[in-house]
Design a protein around this motif. Structure first.
Motif, mmCIF file in Angstrom:
data_model
loop_
_atom_site.group_PDB
_atom_site.id
_atom_site.type_symbol
_atom_site.label_atom_id
_atom_site.label_comp_id
_atom_site.label_asym_id
_atom_site.label_seq_id
_atom_site.Cartn_x
_atom_site.Cartn_y
_atom_site.Cartn_z
ATOM 1 N N CYS A 29 8.117 -13.400 8.303
ATOM 2 C CA CYS A 29 8.648 -12.180 8.922
ATOM 3 C C CYS A 29 9.205 -12.487 10.300
ATOM 4 C CB CYS A 29 7.560 -11.102 8.980
ATOM 5 S SG CYS A 29 6.508 -11.177 10.461
ATOM 6 N N CYS A 70 0.001 -10.235 11.098
ATOM 7 C CA CYS A 70 -0.114 -9.118 10.148
ATOM 8 C C CYS A 70 -1.554 -8.739 9.839
ATOM 9 C CB CYS A 70 0.608 -9.468 8.853
ATOM 10 S SG CYS A 70 -0.036 -10.963 8.046
ATOM 11 N N CYS A 73 0.007 -5.422 8.216
ATOM 12 C CA CYS A 73 1.408 -5.054 8.459
ATOM 13 C C CYS A 73 1.989 -5.985 9.519
ATOM 14 C CB CYS A 73 1.502 -3.606 8.938
ATOM 15 S SG CYS A 73 3.201 -3.025 9.205
ATOM 16 N N ASN A 74 3.265 -6.310 9.372
ATOM 17 C CA ASN A 74 3.902 -7.168 10.368
ATOM 18 C C ASN A 74 4.555 -6.373 11.499
ATOM 19 O OD1 ASN A 74 6.075 -6.294 8.567
ATOM 20 N ND2 ASN A 74 7.363 -7.781 9.628
ATOM 21 N N ARG A 103 3.242 -2.796 12.577
ATOM 22 C CA ARG A 103 2.081 -2.176 13.226
ATOM 23 C C ARG A 103 2.474 -1.143 14.278
ATOM 24 N NH1 ARG A 103 -1.772 -7.255 14.596
ATOM 25 N NH2 ARG A 103 -3.228 -5.592 15.129
ATOM 26 N N SER A 111 -2.944 -0.576 7.992
ATOM 27 C CA SER A 111 -1.973 -1.431 8.675
ATOM 28 C C SER A 111 -2.625 -2.228 9.801
ATOM 29 C CB SER A 111 -0.819 -0.595 9.238
ATOM 30 O OG SER A 111 -1.265 0.305 10.226
ATOM 31 N N THR A 131 4.730 -1.576 1.999
ATOM 32 C CA THR A 131 4.524 -2.519 3.100
ATOM 33 C C THR A 131 4.309 -3.936 2.555
ATOM 34 O OG1 THR A 131 3.351 -0.707 4.210
ATOM 35 C CG2 THR A 131 3.417 -2.803 5.354
ATOM 36 N N HIS A 143 4.753 -8.848 4.708
ATOM 37 C CA HIS A 143 3.834 -9.922 5.066
ATOM 38 C C HIS A 143 3.144 -10.535 3.850
ATOM 39 C CE1 HIS A 143 1.621 -6.204 4.773
ATOM 40 N NE2 HIS A 143 0.471 -6.859 4.759
#
Length: 280
Positions: free
Chosen positions: A8, A23, A56-57, A59, A69, A99, A102
Motif C-alpha cells: 500500500c 495496517c 486498515c492501511n 485508518r 480498522s 477494506t 492491506h
C-alpha cells in the motif's frame, strides 16, 4: 510470502511474518465478520455477500468501523481457510471485499485456491498503489472505490495521509480503465464490470466535497457511476465529532447535478445513523 510489505502507499516495509504492519495485521488476512447475504451497498452491484477485513492501511479518525480498522478485530485466516470462505458464500452472490488493500497478498493466494468463479467487488478506501490496482484487477469484477479527499490538508488531518488526493486519483484512474458492463440479473440492472466512485460528505468540509466532485468530473468523466454519501456518523472517538448538516449535503448534491453526472446515487439523510454500522 514476501519478507517485507510494500503493498500500500504507506510502504511501511514491515516483515509481516514477524510483526504487524502499519495496517495492524500480520502475514495472513484477518476476517472481522462475514455477512451473508449483505444488503447495504449500491443496488447496481446486485446480490452480495460481504467479508469485512480487520485492520486498515488508511485508518481514518472518524471511521464507522473503528473497532476493526484500528483494533484489527477478528480471526486470522490461512489462505486455504479464506479460499473456502469465498467458495462457501451464497450461490449466485458477488463477493464484497470490504477494506481489502492491506490483505492484497493474502487475497492473491486465496483466489489461486478457490474452486468457484464469482463476481468480486473490491471495496476500497482508494488509497492504493498503481501496482496494487494492477494486481487486484486479476481477480476483481467491479472496483467500489472511495475518493475521500481532494484537499491534502484535510486528508492529513483525518487520515494522516497528505498524499491521498493524488495517490487515490492515480489509482482510481487505473480502475476506470475497466470498462463498465451491465447485465440484467433477476430483473435488476447490475454492473458486472467497471467502477463506482463513492464520496462521503464530511461535516464542515463542503469545500473538500466540491473539489472532489470537480476532479472526478474532469479526470474520470461525468459518465462515471458515483455514490454521494450522507451517512457520516460520529464514532465517539475521533474527529469530526459533529453531525453532517442537511444543508451541507444539499449543497454538494446540487453541485453534482450541476456538473452533469448522469449515473449513480444520492443517499437518504436517514442513513446517518449508527444502525447502518455492522456490529463487530
Amino acid at each position: 510470502m514476501n519478507e517485507r510489505c510494500f503493498d500500500c502507499p504507506r510502504r511501511c516495509g514491515a516483515d509481516r511474518n514477524r510483526v504487524t504492519g502499519f495496517c495492524g495485521i500480520g502475514g495472513y488476512a484477518r476476517v472481522a465478520k462475514l455477512v451473508d447475504p449483505f444488503y447495504f451497498e449500491e443496488p447496481c452491484l446486485g446480490k452480495l455477500s460481504a467479508v469485512f477485513f480487520g485492520g486498515c492501511n488508511l485508518r481514518c479518525s472518524y471511521c464507522q468501523n473503528y473497532l476493526i480498522s484500528r483494533g484489527a478485530a477478528g480471526e486470522e485466516y490461512t489462505d486455504e481457510r479464506l479460499a473456502a470462505a469465498f467458495d462457501n458464500i451464497t450461490e449466485g452472490n458477488a463477493l464484497d471485499l470490504v477494506t481489502p488493500t492491506h490483505c492484497l497478498s493474502s487475497l492473491e493466494r486465496a483466489f489461486s485456491l478457490t474452486k468457484k468463479c464469482r463476481r468480486v467487488i473490491y471495496n476500497t478506501s482508494g488509497y492504493e498503489t498503481a501496482e496494487g490496482v494492477r494486481r487486484a484487477k486479476c481477480f476483481t469484477s467491479v472496483f467500489l472505490a472511495d475518493y475521500k479527499y481532494a484537499l491534502g490538508d484535510v486528508a492529513k488531518k483525518f487520515s494522516g495521509a497528505a498524499d491521498y488526493p493524488e495517490t487515490a486519483l492515480a489509482a482510481i484512474k487505473l480502475m476506470r480503465e475497466t470498462k463498465d458492463e451491465w447485465e440484467d440479473i433477476d430483473c435488476e440492472r447490475v454492473l458486472t464490470s467497471g467502477l463506482v466512485v463513492r464520496h462521503l460528505v464530511l461535516p464542515g468540509h463542503v469545500d473538500n466535497s466540491i473539489k472532489a466532485l470537480n476532479i472526478i468530473a474532469d479526470e474520470l468523466g461525468t459518465d462515471t457511476v458515483i455514490s454521494l454519501m450522507s451517512q457520516f456518523t460520529p464514532n465517539g472517538v475521533g474527529e469530526p465529532n459533529a453531525r453532517l448538516k442537511r444543508i451541507e449535503y444539499k449543497i454538494v448534491a446540487e453541485h453534482a447535478l450541476k456538473l452533469g453526472f448522469g449515473s449513480g446515487y444520492f443517499q437518504s439523510f436517514d442513513s446517518a445513523d449508527s444502525k447502518y454500522t455492522p456490529d463487530f
